[in-house]
Design a protein around this motif. Structure first.
Motif, PDB file in Angstrom:
ATOM      1  N   GLY A   1      14.593  -8.925  -1.936  1.00 41.25           N
ATOM      2  CA  GLY A   1      15.064  -8.143  -0.811  1.00 41.25           C
ATOM      3  C   GLY A   1      16.092  -7.109  -1.246  1.00 41.25           C
ATOM      4  N   THR A   2      15.974  -5.894  -0.748  1.00 37.23           N
ATOM      5  CA  THR A   2      16.918  -4.833  -1.071  1.00 37.23           C
ATOM      6  C   THR A   2      17.806  -4.480   0.115  1.00 37.23           C
ATOM      7  N   HIS A   3      17.460  -4.952   1.303  1.00 39.04           N
ATOM      8  CA  HIS A   3      18.300  -4.720   2.472  1.00 39.04           C
ATOM      9  C   HIS A   3      17.992  -5.806   3.498  1.00 39.04           C
ATOM     10  N   THR A   4      18.971  -6.085   4.329  1.00 41.18           N
ATOM     11  CA  THR A   4      18.838  -7.128   5.343  1.00 41.18           C
ATOM     12  C   THR A   4      19.380  -6.605   6.670  1.00 41.18           C
ATOM     13  N   PRO A   5      18.606  -6.785   7.751  1.00 40.03           N
ATOM     14  CA  PRO A   5      17.265  -7.378   7.808  1.00 40.03           C
ATOM     15  C   PRO A   5      16.184  -6.341   7.531  1.00 40.03           C
ATOM     16  N   GLY A   6      14.953  -6.812   7.377  1.00 42.61           N
ATOM     17  CA  GLY A   6      13.798  -5.943   7.354  1.00 42.61           C
ATOM     18  C   GLY A   6      13.119  -5.735   6.028  1.00 42.61           C
ATOM     19  N   SER A   7      13.737  -6.135   4.903  1.00 42.86           N
ATOM     20  CA  SER A   7      13.162  -5.836   3.595  1.00 42.86           C
ATOM     21  C   SER A   7      11.773  -6.446   3.419  1.00 42.86           C
ATOM     22  N   PHE A   8      11.654  -7.737   3.705  1.00 43.77           N
ATOM     23  CA  PHE A   8      10.372  -8.403   3.500  1.00 43.77           C
ATOM     24  C   PHE A   8       9.372  -8.015   4.584  1.00 43.77           C
ATOM     25  N   GLU A   9       9.876  -7.798   5.795  1.00 41.50           N
ATOM     26  CA  GLU A   9       8.985  -7.343   6.865  1.00 41.50           C
ATOM     27  C   GLU A   9       8.354  -5.995   6.514  1.00 41.50           C
ATOM     28  N   ASP A  10       9.150  -5.081   5.945  1.00 38.14           N
ATOM     29  CA  ASP A  10       8.630  -3.784   5.531  1.00 38.14           C
ATOM     30  C   ASP A  10       7.561  -3.937   4.457  1.00 38.14           C
ATOM     31  N   PHE A  11       7.805  -4.845   3.515  1.00 36.97           N
ATOM     32  CA  PHE A  11       6.842  -5.058   2.430  1.00 36.97           C
ATOM     33  C   PHE A  11       5.511  -5.564   2.989  1.00 36.97           C
ATOM     34  N   VAL A  12       5.588  -6.529   3.903  1.00 40.99           N
ATOM     35  CA  VAL A  12       4.371  -7.079   4.497  1.00 40.99           C
ATOM     36  C   VAL A  12       3.651  -6.024   5.333  1.00 40.99           C
ATOM     37  N   LYS A  13       4.399  -5.207   6.016  1.00 39.69           N
ATOM     38  CA  LYS A  13       3.799  -4.213   6.910  1.00 39.69           C
ATOM     39  C   LYS A  13       3.143  -3.067   6.155  1.00 39.69           C
ATOM     40  N   PHE A  14       3.813  -2.551   5.106  1.00 40.69           N
ATOM     41  CA  PHE A  14       3.344  -1.330   4.454  1.00 40.69           C
ATOM     42  C   PHE A  14       2.636  -1.550   3.118  1.00 40.69           C
ATOM     43  N   VAL A  15       3.058  -2.571   2.358  1.00 37.62           N
ATOM     44  CA  VAL A  15       2.542  -2.721   0.998  1.00 37.62           C
ATOM     45  C   VAL A  15       1.371  -3.698   0.927  1.00 37.62           C
ATOM     46  N   VAL A  16       1.501  -4.856   1.560  1.00 35.82           N
ATOM     47  CA  VAL A  16       0.461  -5.873   1.459  1.00 35.82           C
ATOM     48  C   VAL A  16      -0.912  -5.353   1.905  1.00 35.82           C
ATOM     49  N   PRO A  17      -1.030  -4.662   3.032  1.00 40.15           N
ATOM     50  CA  PRO A  17      -2.362  -4.147   3.406  1.00 40.15           C
ATOM     51  C   PRO A  17      -2.958  -3.214   2.361  1.00 40.15           C
ATOM     52  N   GLU A  18      -2.111  -2.410   1.718  1.00 39.37           N
ATOM     53  CA  GLU A  18      -2.612  -1.508   0.681  1.00 39.37           C
ATOM     54  C   GLU A  18      -3.088  -2.292  -0.540  1.00 39.37           C
ATOM     55  N   LEU A  19      -2.343  -3.326  -0.927  1.00 41.25           N
ATOM     56  CA  LEU A  19      -2.771  -4.175  -2.039  1.00 41.25           C
ATOM     57  C   LEU A  19      -4.066  -4.910  -1.704  1.00 41.25           C
ATOM     58  N   GLN A  20      -4.193  -5.374  -0.479  1.00 48.08           N
ATOM     59  CA  GLN A  20      -5.425  -6.040  -0.057  1.00 48.08           C
ATOM     60  C   GLN A  20      -6.606  -5.083  -0.079  1.00 48.08           C
ATOM     61  N   ARG A  21      -6.376  -3.855   0.340  1.00 48.52           N
ATOM     62  CA  ARG A  21      -7.448  -2.857   0.328  1.00 48.52           C
ATOM     63  C   ARG A  21      -7.960  -2.621  -1.089  1.00 48.52           C
ATOM     64  N   ARG A  22      -7.077  -2.736  -2.073  1.00 48.20           N
ATOM     65  CA  ARG A  22      -7.447  -2.525  -3.473  1.00 48.20           C
ATOM     66  C   ARG A  22      -7.969  -3.792  -4.135  1.00 48.20           C
ATOM     67  N   GLY A  23      -7.992  -4.893  -3.409  1.00 50.06           N
ATOM     68  CA  GLY A  23      -8.435  -6.155  -3.981  1.00 50.06           C
ATOM     69  C   GLY A  23      -7.415  -6.816  -4.877  1.00 50.06           C
ATOM     70  N   LEU A  24      -6.141  -6.455  -4.740  1.00 46.47           N
ATOM     71  CA  LEU A  24      -5.078  -6.993  -5.588  1.00 46.47           C
ATOM     72  C   LEU A  24      -4.266  -8.082  -4.915  1.00 46.47           C
ATOM     73  N   SER A  25      -4.472  -8.299  -3.636  1.00 50.69           N
ATOM     74  CA  SER A  25      -3.776  -9.353  -2.909  1.00 50.69           C
ATOM     75  C   SER A  25      -4.781 -10.057  -2.012  1.00 50.69           C
ATOM     76  N   PRO A  26      -4.780 -11.390  -1.981  1.00 52.70           N
ATOM     77  CA  PRO A  26      -5.783 -12.114  -1.176  1.00 52.70           C
ATOM     78  C   PRO A  26      -5.555 -11.915   0.317  1.00 52.70           C
ATOM     79  N   LYS A  27      -6.633 -12.065   1.055  1.00 50.07           N
ATOM     80  CA  LYS A  27      -6.553 -11.959   2.512  1.00 50.07           C
ATOM     81  C   LYS A  27      -6.487 -13.331   3.170  1.00 50.07           C
TER      82      LYS A  27
END
Length: 327
Positions: free
Chosen positions: A275-301
């Motif tokens: 986490g780099t800031h509180t609150p919201g750091s992990f929520e931001d990662f899940v919202k913006f990064v995880v879907p992109e990684l899933q789209r690339r096949g780099l994170s499981p669904k």
């Protein structure tokens, strides 16, 4: 009890204050402490292996709880530790808890290569990561272990928003909060007390630095870089814990590009997202990064299985398999 979803982060403690909690006046020498930790790991693994997979019966009709010939007594005599008796807990659904290690000193790396199933590391840049990643994999192989079955995960500090400009604004706005909230763990308790009493720029004494032997690699790096007895500010600036210089700032795509490069080009097997800031750091990662990684096949669904080991892609350990590792 929880179906095989546990892990154990193995550490040898940090400073003399922790030794006092265990009835000791001071910590053992750094490398000697890892020698004792090797014995501790041998005992723990022997306990975990004390029950064969099919030992437990729990048949109320016959009155048989477990096959006695499949429950084994431990007889251990080492240089530092000894243990005798029968472990009272059957084998875990995942064999045993996932063993995590983060040793960064030369002796700590040897310990991690022998025992870790997944490692926490802190690679500061891509070239260093590729070099150290390859070196650790070679060390694992030298101990008769399959390096592909041990994962190495570097820390990642994402600052993410819908656009790069928004992420940069967030990074600037969170500057003070970051410096105030992330330094106490690695600089250890003595540094926290030093800050409370004398401020950021008072040098640590020789005695205080000696008491930080549990973080030997970090302490030595700061001392070498500062060229003197370091201050709290030196620890913050050199270790980057107060405000990580390697923070990844950008949109979900920007962050995913960086994570993908290191993963696919031999710099790591995964990440510890910090986490780099509180609150919201992990929520931001899940919202913006995880879907992109899933789209690339780099994170499981979806989850691969019910155990932590399965979801980390780690094999179920064979009973006694750890004994094949070279000491």
């Amino acid at each position: 009890m929880i179906g095989g979803r546990a892990a154990w982060n193995v550490v040898t403690s940090v400073n003399d204050g922790e030794a006092h909690n265990m009835g000791r006046d001071f910590h053992m020498d750094h490398d000697l402490r890892y020698d004792r930790a090797d014995e501790f790991m041998e005992i723990v693994h022997s306990c975990w292996d004390g029950w064969e997979d099919d030992a437990l019966v729990v048949d109320k009709t016959s009155g048989l709880f477990a096959h006695p010939e499949k429950v084994h007594r431990l007889e251990y005599e080492g240089k530092f530790l000894k243990s005798h008796g029968t472990f009272t807990v059957p084998r875990s659904p995942q064999g045993h808890p996932v063993v995590i290690q983060a040793g960064s000193s030369p002796r700590g790396k040897i310990f991690a290569a022998r025992w870790a199933e997944t490692m926490f590391v802190g690679y500061p840049d891509f070239e260093t990561a590729k070099r150290d990643y390859a070196g650790m994999k070679a060390s694992i192989a030298a101990l008769n272990r399959d390096p592909d079955k041990v994962t190495i995960n570097t820390i990642a500090y994402p600052v993410v928003a819908e656009t790069r400009a928004e992420a940069e604004d967030k990074w600037g706005a969170d500057r003070l909060a970051l410096q105030g909230g992330r330094w106490t763990f690695p600089v250890v308790r003595s540094a926290e007390l030093r800050l409370q009493k004398e401020g950021m720029d008072e040098a640590f004494t020789d005695e205080e630095l000696e008491g930080m032997s549990g973080m030997q690699a970090m302490r030595n790096r700061v001392m070498e870089r500062s060229g003197r007895n370091p201050t709290v500010r030196d620890f913050l600036q050199i270790t980057r814990r107060g405000r990580p210089r390697e923070a990844i700032i950008g949109s979900g795509k920007d962050i995913a590009d960086r994570l993908e490069k290191w993963f696919t080009e031999g710099a790591c097997d995964g990440y510890v997202v910090a986490g780099t800031h509180t609150p919201g750091s992990f929520e931001d990662f899940v919202k913006f990064v995880v879907p992109e990684l899933q789209r690339r096949g780099l994170s499981p669904k979806e989850y691969k299985g019910p155990t932590l080991r399965e979801n980390l892609g780690l094999a179920r350990p064979e009973i006694g398999g750890w004994k094949l590792r070279a000491a």
